[in-house]
Design an enzyme around this catalytic site. Sequence first.
Site, mmCIF file in Angstrom:
data_model
loop_
_atom_site.group_PDB
_atom_site.id
_atom_site.type_symbol
_atom_site.label_atom_id
_atom_site.label_comp_id
_atom_site.label_asym_id
_atom_site.label_seq_id
_atom_site.Cartn_x
_atom_site.Cartn_y
_atom_site.Cartn_z
ATOM 1 N N CYS A 32 0.818 -1.219 0.000
ATOM 2 C CA CYS A 32 0.000 0.000 0.000
ATOM 3 C C CYS A 32 0.847 1.262 0.000
ATOM 4 O O CYS A 32 2.039 1.231 0.287
ATOM 5 C CB CYS A 32 -0.867 0.052 1.267
ATOM 6 S SG CYS A 32 -2.042 -1.291 1.440
ATOM 7 N N CYS A 36 -2.967 4.920 2.698
ATOM 8 C CA CYS A 36 -4.066 3.961 2.551
ATOM 9 C C CYS A 36 -4.936 3.930 3.802
ATOM 10 O O CYS A 36 -4.442 3.900 4.929
ATOM 11 C CB CYS A 36 -3.529 2.557 2.262
ATOM 12 S SG CYS A 36 -4.846 1.387 1.832
ATOM 13 N N CYS A 63 -2.591 -2.951 -3.546
ATOM 14 C CA CYS A 63 -3.876 -2.782 -2.856
ATOM 15 C C CYS A 63 -4.896 -2.224 -3.840
ATOM 16 O O CYS A 63 -4.590 -1.328 -4.621
ATOM 17 C CB CYS A 63 -3.674 -1.816 -1.687
ATOM 18 S SG CYS A 63 -5.187 -1.312 -0.861
ATOM 19 N N CYS A 66 -5.983 1.719 -2.408
ATOM 20 C CA CYS A 66 -5.145 2.921 -2.581
ATOM 21 C C CYS A 66 -4.364 2.926 -3.889
ATOM 22 O O CYS A 66 -3.724 3.918 -4.222
ATOM 23 C CB CYS A 66 -4.189 3.083 -1.400
ATOM 24 S SG CYS A 66 -2.889 1.819 -1.315
#
Length: 187
Positions: A32, A36, A63, A66
């Site tokens: 991430c 995030c 992810c 994000c």
Amino acid sequence: MTEEKKWKAALSCDVAYDGQFFYGVKTTGIFCRPSCKSKSPKREHVVFFDTAEQARKYGLRPCKRCRPDLLEFQPQKEAAEEIKLIYQQFFSDHIQLKKELKKLGLSRNRITQIFQMQYGKAPTEYLNELRISRAKELLMDTKDNILQIALQSGFESLSTFYTQFRKVAGVSPNEYREAAADKEQTP
């Protein structure tokens, strides 16, 4: 930057650190951005990377929340552009317009907020501009009566059409048509 500082940035979802590092969660297999908003992992499951490529080589996937795999991730802007496109395509068809907006999975209030933040005007104002623009074309290019033009342009009421047309164009639809006809006749 120390790992402790990176950890604090990730815990606080600090957008200022985006692009400076990425963090991965070994138990989920995901990496991430520091900003995030996903649930904070346990510290012992976190590993830090300088680049997204390093995280991928480690075996982690980006992810979906994000989107660390994208250089720039602006979900609000993307949503606003999608809303605007739907308005442009379906401004004259209220039923289809509602169906298409519903597919976005956003509430009516959220659509209004996103659109207004991005474009500085309410969706109804933008829709009226599109409808009036279409009405102007029809007034110049067809012999259709005012009611037909209002309906073809997406207005559900003749009084609303007259009010909005005068507000945007500064004249009534009939006056607009006459002025357009006079321009064509003048050499």
